[in-house]
Design a protein around this motif. Structure first.
Motif, PDB file in Angstrom:
ATOM      1  N   VAL A   1      45.532  62.948  47.330  1.00 14.85           N
ATOM      2  CA  VAL A   1      46.827  63.154  47.973  1.00 14.85           C
ATOM      3  C   VAL A   1      46.938  64.648  48.272  1.00 14.85           C
ATOM      4  CG1 VAL A   1      49.312  62.907  47.725  1.00 14.85           C
ATOM      5  CG2 VAL A   1      47.792  61.243  46.639  1.00 14.85           C
ATOM      6  N   CYS A   2      47.194  64.980  49.540  1.00 13.26           N
ATOM      7  CA  CYS A   2      47.215  66.384  49.957  1.00 13.26           C
ATOM      8  C   CYS A   2      48.509  66.759  50.670  1.00 13.26           C
ATOM      9  CB  CYS A   2      46.051  66.658  50.908  1.00 13.26           C
ATOM     10  SG  CYS A   2      44.423  66.368  50.200  1.00 13.26           S
ATOM     11  N   THR A   3      48.899  67.999  50.489  1.00 11.26           N
ATOM     12  CA  THR A   3      49.987  68.594  51.263  1.00 11.26           C
ATOM     13  C   THR A   3      49.432  69.859  51.904  1.00 11.26           C
ATOM     14  OG1 THR A   3      50.793  69.795  49.324  1.00 11.26           O
ATOM     15  CG2 THR A   3      51.853  67.679  49.821  1.00 11.26           C
ATOM     16  N   GLN A   4      49.955  70.196  53.075  1.00  8.67           N
ATOM     17  CA  GLN A   4      49.490  71.371  53.787  1.00  8.67           C
ATOM     18  C   GLN A   4      50.673  72.199  54.258  1.00  8.67           C
ATOM     19  OE1 GLN A   4      48.713  68.201  55.164  1.00  8.67           O
ATOM     20  NE2 GLN A   4      46.741  67.928  54.187  1.00  8.67           N
ATOM     21  N   LYS A   5      50.456  73.501  54.305  1.00 10.92           N
ATOM     22  CA  LYS A   5      51.405  74.439  54.899  1.00 10.92           C
ATOM     23  C   LYS A   5      50.668  75.107  56.051  1.00 10.92           C
ATOM     24  CE  LYS A   5      54.966  77.285  55.120  1.00 10.92           C
ATOM     25  NZ  LYS A   5      56.243  76.841  55.575  1.00 10.92           N
ATOM     26  N   VAL A   6      51.074  74.805  57.286  1.00 10.81           N
ATOM     27  CA  VAL A   6      50.420  75.394  58.450  1.00 10.81           C
ATOM     28  C   VAL A   6      50.867  76.850  58.563  1.00 10.81           C
ATOM     29  CG1 VAL A   6      50.131  75.291  60.953  1.00 10.81           C
ATOM     30  CG2 VAL A   6      50.259  73.167  59.626  1.00 10.81           C
ATOM     31  N   ILE A   7      49.884  77.735  58.646  1.00 15.04           N
ATOM     32  CA  ILE A   7      50.140  79.174  58.752  1.00 15.04           C
ATOM     33  C   ILE A   7      50.175  79.596  60.214  1.00 15.04           C
ATOM     34  CG2 ILE A   7      49.264  81.475  58.158  1.00 15.04           C
ATOM     35  CD1 ILE A   7      50.221  79.811  55.725  1.00 15.04           C
ATOM     36  N   GLU A   8      49.235  79.050  61.014  1.00 12.42           N
ATOM     37  CA  GLU A   8      49.174  79.431  62.417  1.00 12.42           C
ATOM     38  C   GLU A   8      48.386  78.391  63.206  1.00 12.42           C
ATOM     39  OE1 GLU A   8      47.432  83.291  62.094  1.00 12.42           O
ATOM     40  OE2 GLU A   8      45.418  82.542  61.748  1.00 12.42           O
ATOM     41  N   THR A   9      48.694  78.332  64.495  1.00 11.11           N
ATOM     42  CA  THR A   9      47.895  77.560  65.445  1.00 11.11           C
ATOM     43  C   THR A   9      47.485  78.540  66.529  1.00 11.11           C
ATOM     44  OG1 THR A   9      49.888  76.869  66.645  1.00 11.11           O
ATOM     45  CG2 THR A   9      49.032  75.347  64.998  1.00 11.11           C
ATOM     46  N   ARG A  10      46.193  78.529  66.886  1.00  7.09           N
ATOM     47  CA  ARG A  10      45.683  79.462  67.885  1.00  7.09           C
ATOM     48  C   ARG A  10      44.830  78.707  68.893  1.00  7.09           C
ATOM     49  NH1 ARG A  10      42.446  83.582  64.625  1.00  7.09           N
ATOM     50  NH2 ARG A  10      42.237  81.840  63.220  1.00  7.09           N
ATOM     51  N   ALA A  11      45.120  78.922  70.169  1.00  9.27           N
ATOM     52  CA  ALA A  11      44.304  78.308  71.218  1.00  9.27           C
ATOM     53  C   ALA A  11      42.894  78.861  71.138  1.00  9.27           C
ATOM     54  CB  ALA A  11      44.909  78.589  72.585  1.00  9.27           C
ATOM     55  N   ASP A  12      41.926  77.974  71.323  1.00  8.18           N
ATOM     56  CA  ASP A  12      40.509  78.341  71.302  1.00  8.18           C
ATOM     57  C   ASP A  12      39.861  77.622  72.481  1.00  8.18           C
ATOM     58  OD1 ASP A  12      38.030  79.316  70.464  1.00  8.18           O
ATOM     59  OD2 ASP A  12      37.689  77.638  69.101  1.00  8.18           O
ATOM     60  N   GLY A  13      40.134  78.128  73.683  1.00 10.77           N
ATOM     61  CA  GLY A  13      39.694  77.440  74.888  1.00 10.77           C
ATOM     62  C   GLY A  13      40.482  76.148  75.040  1.00 10.77           C
ATOM     63  N   GLU A  14      39.792  75.039  75.189  1.00 11.54           N
ATOM     64  CA  GLU A  14      40.440  73.725  75.301  1.00 11.54           C
ATOM     65  C   GLU A  14      40.794  73.161  73.925  1.00 11.54           C
ATOM     66  OE1 GLU A  14      41.242  72.010  78.208  1.00 11.54           O
ATOM     67  OE2 GLU A  14      40.787  73.966  79.076  1.00 11.54           O
ATOM     68  N   ARG A  15      40.411  73.866  72.903  1.00  8.77           N
ATOM     69  CA  ARG A  15      40.617  73.396  71.538  1.00  8.77           C
ATOM     70  C   ARG A  15      41.677  74.254  70.865  1.00  8.77           C
ATOM     71  NH1 ARG A  15      35.137  73.020  73.052  1.00  8.77           N
ATOM     72  NH2 ARG A  15      34.448  70.872  72.888  1.00  8.77           N
ATOM     73  N   VAL A  16      42.031  73.874  69.628  1.00  9.88           N
ATOM     74  CA  VAL A  16      43.029  74.620  68.872  1.00  9.88           C
ATOM     75  C   VAL A  16      42.505  74.846  67.466  1.00  9.88           C
ATOM     76  CG1 VAL A  16      45.393  74.606  67.975  1.00  9.88           C
ATOM     77  CG2 VAL A  16      44.908  73.538  70.170  1.00  9.88           C
ATOM     78  N   LYS A  17      42.720  76.064  66.956  1.00  9.12           N
ATOM     79  CA  LYS A  17      42.421  76.353  65.557  1.00  9.12           C
ATOM     80  C   LYS A  17      43.738  76.243  64.791  1.00  9.12           C
ATOM     81  CE  LYS A  17      38.420  79.309  66.063  1.00  9.12           C
ATOM     82  NZ  LYS A  17      37.847  80.646  65.830  1.00  9.12           N
TER      83      LYS A  17
END
Length: 179
Positions: free
Chosen positions: A65-81
């Motif tokens: 069972v996991c929980t996540q806290k998103v710190i950032e989203t960054r475009a990486d061309g057509e993809r996302v980090k």
């Protein structure tokens, strides 16, 4: 005559302050809430499957069972980090309750995902290194401000809060630590 010489200096200071402000704002980690919302299910599924494989846990009464806290989203061309911090518990169903058997806390990870017709698909991922490599790897994985947030202790919720739901049990089902 003294005032005339001050204007170029003041103008130069103003330009430096504006440039520094622009750089700071440009480096601020931002989270695209729509991307985070749509990508987290596949990230969560991938993370739990990876942990189950690593732990060699095939028992159907045991779940990660996991929980996540998103710190950032960054475009990486057509993809996302998607840079996040994850906490996960290996939880077993025992009698009328749940028992935490082990887990990870505050694990920084960056996932590279791409949009598909069914949502997002995980392409690859990178975990922060342990020990002496921890801080340098976090700084390499995240933006400057994102790394600061991670290193300063940003944490997701406790996975025990959602563990009962993973087993289809009532919210108030006790979750205790293994003895």
């Amino acid at each position: 005559m003294g005032n005339v010489k001050r204007w170029p200096v003041l103008a130069g200071v103003g330009v430096v302050v504006a440039a520094a402000g622009w750089w700071i704002v440009d480096e601020m980690p931002s989270v695209d809430d729509a991307v985070a919302r749509d990508a987290l299910p596949s990230i969560d599924e991938h993370l739990r499957a990876w942990l189950a494989t690593a732990a060699r846990s095939g028992d159907p009464n045991i779940r990660w069972v996991c929980t996540q806290k998103v710190i950032e989203t960054r475009a990486d061309g057509e993809r996302v980090k998607v840079g996040l911090v994850a906490s996960c518990d290996e939880v077993a169903k025992e009698n009328d309750g749940l028992v935490k058997r082990g887990g990870i806390r505050r694990q920084p990870v960056v996932y590279r995902v791409e949009r598909t017709p069914d949502g997002y698909r995980v392409l690859d991922w990178k975990f922060a290194e342990d020990g002496a490599g921890y801080s340098p790897s976090v700084k390499a994985m995240f933006s400057w401000v994102g790394a600061r947030r991670v290193l300063d202790g940003t944490s997701p919720d406790d996975p025990a809060k959602i563990a009962p739901a993973a087993f289809g049990l009532p919210e108030d089902t006790p979750v205790r630590a293994r003895r």
